[in-house]
Design a protein around this motif. Structure first.
Motif, PDB file in Angstrom:
ATOM      1  N   VAL A  93      47.026  31.646  48.930  1.00 18.80           N
ATOM      2  CA  VAL A  93      45.665  31.534  49.461  1.00 18.80           C
ATOM      3  C   VAL A  93      45.749  31.212  50.945  1.00 18.80           C
ATOM      4  N   SER A  94      45.040  31.976  51.769  1.00 23.17           N
ATOM      5  CA  SER A  94      45.043  31.720  53.206  1.00 23.17           C
ATOM      6  C   SER A  94      43.630  31.861  53.743  1.00 23.17           C
ATOM      7  N   GLY A  95      43.478  31.513  55.024  1.00 24.89           N
ATOM      8  CA  GLY A  95      42.165  31.604  55.633  1.00 24.89           C
ATOM      9  C   GLY A  95      41.398  30.308  55.462  1.00 24.89           C
ATOM     10  N   ARG A  96      40.090  30.433  55.375  1.00 28.20           N
ATOM     11  CA  ARG A  96      39.235  29.256  55.266  1.00 28.20           C
ATOM     12  C   ARG A  96      39.334  28.717  53.836  1.00 28.20           C
ATOM     13  N   THR A  97      40.225  27.779  53.644  1.00 25.23           N
ATOM     14  CA  THR A  97      40.449  27.269  52.300  1.00 25.23           C
ATOM     15  C   THR A  97      39.645  26.002  52.073  1.00 25.23           C
ATOM     16  N   SER A  98      39.402  25.699  50.863  1.00 21.47           N
ATOM     17  CA  SER A  98      38.643  24.512  50.524  1.00 21.47           C
ATOM     18  C   SER A  98      39.256  23.859  49.304  1.00 21.47           C
ATOM     19  N   ASN A  99      39.367  22.572  49.357  1.00 26.93           N
ATOM     20  CA  ASN A  99      39.901  21.861  48.200  1.00 26.93           C
ATOM     21  C   ASN A  99      38.958  21.909  47.016  1.00 26.93           C
ATOM     22  N   ASN A 100      37.748  22.398  47.227  1.00 24.33           N
ATOM     23  CA  ASN A 100      36.817  22.474  46.108  1.00 24.33           C
ATOM     24  C   ASN A 100      36.898  23.784  45.350  1.00 24.33           C
ATOM     25  N   TYR A 101      37.717  24.723  45.834  1.00 23.74           N
ATOM     26  CA  TYR A 101      37.785  26.016  45.179  1.00 23.74           C
ATOM     27  C   TYR A 101      38.566  25.925  43.875  1.00 23.74           C
ATOM     28  N   ASN A 102      38.062  26.607  42.891  1.00 22.94           N
ATOM     29  CA  ASN A 102      38.783  26.824  41.657  1.00 22.94           C
ATOM     30  C   ASN A 102      39.490  28.170  41.743  1.00 22.94           C
ATOM     31  N   MET A 103      40.696  28.224  41.236  1.00 22.91           N
ATOM     32  CA  MET A 103      41.475  29.453  41.272  1.00 22.91           C
ATOM     33  C   MET A 103      41.592  30.022  39.869  1.00 22.91           C
ATOM     34  N   GLY A 104      41.466  31.322  39.781  1.00 25.18           N
ATOM     35  CA  GLY A 104      41.525  31.949  38.473  1.00 25.18           C
ATOM     36  C   GLY A 104      42.413  33.175  38.465  1.00 25.18           C
ATOM     37  N   TRP A 105      42.903  33.497  37.301  1.00 25.54           N
ATOM     38  CA  TRP A 105      43.613  34.746  37.061  1.00 25.54           C
ATOM     39  C   TRP A 105      42.801  35.565  36.057  1.00 25.54           C
ATOM     40  N   PHE A 106      42.638  36.825  36.382  1.00 25.07           N
ATOM     41  CA  PHE A 106      41.949  37.757  35.501  1.00 25.07           C
ATOM     42  C   PHE A 106      42.847  38.973  35.316  1.00 25.07           C
ATOM     43  N   ARG A 107      42.536  39.785  34.328  1.00 25.29           N
ATOM     44  CA  ARG A 107      43.308  41.012  34.134  1.00 25.29           C
ATOM     45  C   ARG A 107      42.398  42.131  33.661  1.00 25.29           C
ATOM     46  N   GLN A 108      42.831  43.339  33.941  1.00 19.30           N
ATOM     47  CA  GLN A 108      42.057  44.502  33.530  1.00 19.30           C
ATOM     48  C   GLN A 108      43.001  45.581  33.054  1.00 19.30           C
ATOM     49  N   ALA A 109      42.868  45.924  31.794  1.00 13.16           N
ATOM     50  CA  ALA A 109      43.655  46.995  31.206  1.00 13.16           C
ATOM     51  C   ALA A 109      42.888  48.308  31.343  1.00 13.16           C
ATOM     52  N   PRO A 110      43.573  49.441  31.303  1.00 14.05           N
ATOM     53  CA  PRO A 110      42.894  50.735  31.441  1.00 14.05           C
ATOM     54  C   PRO A 110      41.791  50.904  30.405  1.00 14.05           C
ATOM     55  N   GLY A 111      40.614  51.282  30.882  1.00 14.73           N
ATOM     56  CA  GLY A 111      39.498  51.514  29.987  1.00 14.73           C
ATOM     57  C   GLY A 111      38.814  50.269  29.472  1.00 14.73           C
ATOM     58  N   LYS A 112      39.234  49.101  29.953  1.00 12.06           N
ATOM     59  CA  LYS A 112      38.640  47.848  29.497  1.00 12.06           C
ATOM     60  C   LYS A 112      38.024  47.089  30.660  1.00 12.06           C
ATOM     61  N   GLU A 113      37.168  46.150  30.334  1.00 14.14           N
ATOM     62  CA  GLU A 113      36.562  45.322  31.362  1.00 14.14           C
ATOM     63  C   GLU A 113      37.551  44.253  31.833  1.00 14.14           C
ATOM     64  N   ARG A 114      37.291  43.776  33.029  1.00 13.98           N
ATOM     65  CA  ARG A 114      38.121  42.686  33.545  1.00 13.98           C
ATOM     66  C   ARG A 114      37.874  41.437  32.707  1.00 13.98           C
ATOM     67  N   GLU A 115      38.944  40.754  32.328  1.00 16.24           N
ATOM     68  CA  GLU A 115      38.794  39.588  31.469  1.00 16.24           C
ATOM     69  C   GLU A 115      39.480  38.370  32.054  1.00 16.24           C
ATOM     70  N   PHE A 116      38.941  37.225  31.721  1.00 14.30           N
ATOM     71  CA  PHE A 116      39.474  35.947  32.162  1.00 14.30           C
ATOM     72  C   PHE A 116      40.807  35.669  31.487  1.00 14.30           C
ATOM     73  N   VAL A 117      41.736  35.104  32.261  1.00 15.51           N
ATOM     74  CA  VAL A 117      43.038  34.720  31.715  1.00 15.51           C
ATOM     75  C   VAL A 117      43.228  33.210  31.808  1.00 15.51           C
ATOM     76  N   ALA A 118      43.082  32.652  33.020  1.00 17.10           N
ATOM     77  CA  ALA A 118      43.310  31.219  33.213  1.00 17.10           C
ATOM     78  C   ALA A 118      42.653  30.780  34.507  1.00 17.10           C
ATOM     79  N   ARG A 119      42.372  29.486  34.616  1.00 23.38           N
ATOM     80  CA  ARG A 119      41.816  28.937  35.848  1.00 23.38           C
ATOM     81  C   ARG A 119      42.333  27.525  36.026  1.00 23.38           C
TER      82      ARG A 119
END
Length: 121
Positions: free
Chosen positions: A23-49
């Motif tokens: 993470v770079s640029g204007r960072t904030s300690n209040n930001y939550n970080m997440g990982w998402f994934r998208q398989a072919p033909g599927k919607e983007r889905e939540f993985v972890a935060r």
């Protein structure tokens, strides 16, 4: 806020990979970080935060006990350690940042380019 994800690749089922998101640029300690994934033909889905400053972590049921999200505040980096990978984990993985503690992709306003993870059986 700029996000740079890396670490994808091809592995056999049962293998492991570790994704990184710097993470770079204007960072904030209040930001939550997440990982998402998208398989072919599927919607983007939540993985972890994970929150930057509060020990708040969440996982999708499909990855619990196999994936671990880790943050390194000194390096402004969030990791996704993926163990016991399955073919159904194959997808493009994205890291994202949000001021909200949410599992919804719509609440994340900053996204990195995806990194491909391919798991063969």
């Amino acid at each position: 806020v700029q996000l740079q994800a890396s670490g994808g690749g091809s592995v056999q089922a049962g293998g492991s990979l570790r994704l990184s998101c710097v993470v770079s640029g204007r960072t904030s300690n209040n930001y939550n970080m997440g990982w998402f994934r998208q398989a072919p033909g599927k919607e983007r889905e939540f993985v972890a935060r994970i929150a930057w400053t509060v020990d708040s972590i969440g996982y999708a049921d499909s990855v619990k006990d196999r994936f671990t999200i880790i943050r390194d505040n000194r390096k402004n980096t969030v990791y996704l350690q993926m163990n016991n990978l399955k073919p159904e984990d194959t997808a493009v993985y994205y890291c994202a940042a949000s001021p909200l503690r949410s599992n919804s992709a719509g609440d994340f306003g900053f996204w990195g380019r995806g990194t491909q993870v391919t798991v063969s059986s």
